[in-house]
Design a protein around this motif. Structure first.
Motif, short mmCIF file in Angstrom:
data_model
loop_
_atom_site.label_atom_id
_atom_site.label_comp_id
_atom_site.label_asym_id
_atom_site.label_seq_id
_atom_site.Cartn_x
_atom_site.Cartn_y
_atom_site.Cartn_z
N LEU A 112 32.46 43.46 44.31
CA LEU A 112 32.37 42.43 43.28
C LEU A 112 33.10 41.15 43.69
N GLU A 113 34.22 41.30 44.37
CA GLU A 113 34.96 40.12 44.81
C GLU A 113 34.18 39.34 45.86
N GLU A 114 33.33 40.02 46.61
CA GLU A 114 32.46 39.33 47.57
C GLU A 114 31.37 38.56 46.83
N TYR A 115 30.86 39.14 45.76
CA TYR A 115 29.73 38.55 45.04
C TYR A 115 30.15 37.48 44.04
N CYS A 116 31.20 37.77 43.28
CA CYS A 116 31.66 36.80 42.27
C CYS A 116 33.17 36.93 42.13
N PRO A 117 33.93 36.32 43.03
CA PRO A 117 35.38 36.49 43.07
C PRO A 117 36.07 36.07 41.78
N GLY A 118 37.04 36.89 41.38
CA GLY A 118 37.89 36.54 40.24
C GLY A 118 37.23 36.61 38.89
N VAL A 119 36.15 37.37 38.76
CA VAL A 119 35.40 37.37 37.50
C VAL A 119 35.48 38.71 36.76
N VAL A 120 35.24 39.80 37.46
CA VAL A 120 35.12 41.11 36.79
C VAL A 120 36.46 41.85 36.83
N SER A 121 36.90 42.29 35.67
CA SER A 121 38.20 42.96 35.58
C SER A 121 38.13 44.40 36.07
N CYS A 122 39.25 44.88 36.54
CA CYS A 122 39.37 46.28 36.94
C CYS A 122 39.25 47.19 35.72
N ALA A 123 39.70 46.71 34.56
CA ALA A 123 39.61 47.48 33.33
C ALA A 123 38.15 47.75 32.97
N ASP A 124 37.29 46.76 33.12
CA ASP A 124 35.87 46.96 32.87
C ASP A 124 35.25 47.88 33.92
N ILE A 125 35.67 47.74 35.16
CA ILE A 125 35.14 48.59 36.22
C ILE A 125 35.40 50.06 35.92
N ILE A 126 36.60 50.38 35.45
CA ILE A 126 36.93 51.77 35.13
C ILE A 126 35.96 52.34 34.10
N GLN A 127 35.73 51.58 33.02
CA GLN A 127 34.87 52.07 31.95
C GLN A 127 33.41 52.18 32.39
N LEU A 128 32.92 51.20 33.12
CA LEU A 128 31.54 51.23 33.60
C LEU A 128 31.34 52.35 34.62
N ALA A 129 32.28 52.51 35.54
CA ALA A 129 32.15 53.54 36.57
C ALA A 129 32.22 54.94 35.96
N GLY A 130 33.08 55.13 34.96
CA GLY A 130 33.18 56.43 34.31
C GLY A 130 31.86 56.82 33.67
N ARG A 131 31.24 55.86 32.97
CA ARG A 131 29.94 56.11 32.34
C ARG A 131 28.85 56.35 33.40
N ASP A 132 28.81 55.48 34.41
CA ASP A 132 27.76 55.58 35.42
C ASP A 132 27.87 56.86 36.24
N ALA A 133 29.10 57.32 36.46
CA ALA A 133 29.30 58.55 37.22
C ALA A 133 28.71 59.75 36.47
N ILE A 134 28.96 59.83 35.17
CA ILE A 134 28.42 60.92 34.37
C ILE A 134 26.90 60.82 34.29
N GLN A 135 26.40 59.61 34.17
CA GLN A 135 24.95 59.42 34.11
C GLN A 135 24.29 59.87 35.41
N THR A 136 24.90 59.52 36.54
CA THR A 136 24.34 59.89 37.84
C THR A 136 24.38 61.40 38.05
#
Length: 326
Positions: A112-136
């Protein structure tokens, strides 16, 4: 009062109101649509790649969402590494020593830092990854709103104080959940996250060999299940793991409720769900209906948890690296 003073006062009041609005910003669906349009796709793609290679990371990443949110709200404080200034961050607390999946979060953040530096929080990443992991891994999903910012404080002492313990009785569990805005129904709904994943022997061996400090086995455990657990976990075994759900360990379903109802809940905190009329009633209703509403209820309760006391607007920061404050 002069016109100049009125103008200055009006300007100051406007600044204050704008600050209040900025700091009270709500989480929304698709928060990054304009600032980082591919953010959620990147999270999903990187998460899926890791899960395809190691499906055991799915429950690990879900567990990470809980351990973050129960301490200071969902602010990624669980990710902060010890430093010379603070060598006792949350990650060093005993309940967090068996957490896994940090490499997934770091890989997502790097992309994400390569694509859009300084934009997406680590807090959001945790929640999105947790959901996406279970979905996968299991095909189950829920809505994740975004717009969190990252905290700058992480204390092992708070993790010890705030995280629910596997040794908890019902009253202790209720208190921990209420502290993060969750009800008794949320407690029983979210406890079923134990339908996937494993636990290390020390988290439940006290029930096998020294229950209540008297050297015996917890009488609430099914005798055959207790015998099985003793075979898996001899005294002082620190490394062996056991499925948290002995019924359907590879499905995101109500097998956990079946196990608890049969007195095969692994932790004391699992067995405690039978000690309260409301939690036992919900559990039994899901058994009668084959889990008709559980997954929907799980999504609702997750949303309540991940919205509690989050940092938004200009609060906190957007970390450049998830393990360190900027």
């Amino acid at each position: 009062m002069s016109a100049l003073k009125i103008s200055v006062l009006f300007f100051l009041e406007l600044v204050i109101q704008l600050a209040i609005v900025a700091n009270s910003q709500e989480l929304v669906l698709g928060f990054y649509n304009d600032t980082c349009p591919e953010a959620e796709n990147i999270v999903n793609q990187v998460t899926a790649l890791y899960i395809y290679n190691d499906s055991t990371l799915a429950p690990a990443l879900l567990r990470l969402t809980f351990h973050d949110c129960f301490v200071r709200g969902c602010d990624a404080s669980i990710l902060l590494e010890p430093t010379n200034a603070n060598n006792a961050t949350e990650i060093t607390a005993p309940p967090n020593l068996t957490l896994r999946g940090f490499e997934v979060i770091d890989a997502i953040k790097t992309k994400l830092e390569e694509y859009c530096p300084g934009v997406v929080s680590c807090a959001d990443i945790i929640q999105l990854a947790g959901r996406d992991a279970i979905q996968t891994a299991y095909g189950a999903s829920w809505v994740v709103l975004t717009g969190r910012r990252d905290g700058t404080v992480s204390l092992a002492s708070e993790a010890l104080e705030d995280l629910p313990s596997p040794y908890s009785n019902f009253d202790a569990l209720k208190q921990k959940f209420e502290a993060v805005g969750l009800s008794v129904k949320d407690l029983v709904v979210l406890s079923a996250a134990h339908t996937v994943g494993v636990a290390h022997c020390p988290s439940f061996s006290g029930r096998l060999y020294n229950f209540s400090g008297e050297g015996g086995t917890d009488p609430s455990l099914d005798p055959n299940y207790a015998k099985f657990l003793k075979q898996k976990c001899p005294p002082n075994d620190q490394l062996t793991t056991v499925y948290q759900d002995p019924i359907t360990p590879n499905k995101f379903d109500i097998g956990y409720y079946v196990a608890v109802d049969q007195h095969e809940g692994l932790f004391e905190s699992d067995a405690a769900l039978l000690d309260d009329n409301e939690t036992r009633g919900y559990l039994e209703s899901q058994l009668w209906t084959m889990g008709w509403t559980w997954l929907e209820d799980f999504g609702v309760s997750m949303m309540k948890m991940y919205k509690f006391k989050v940092l938004t607007g200009t609060e906190g920061e957007i970390r450049k690296k998830c393990g360190y404050v900027n």
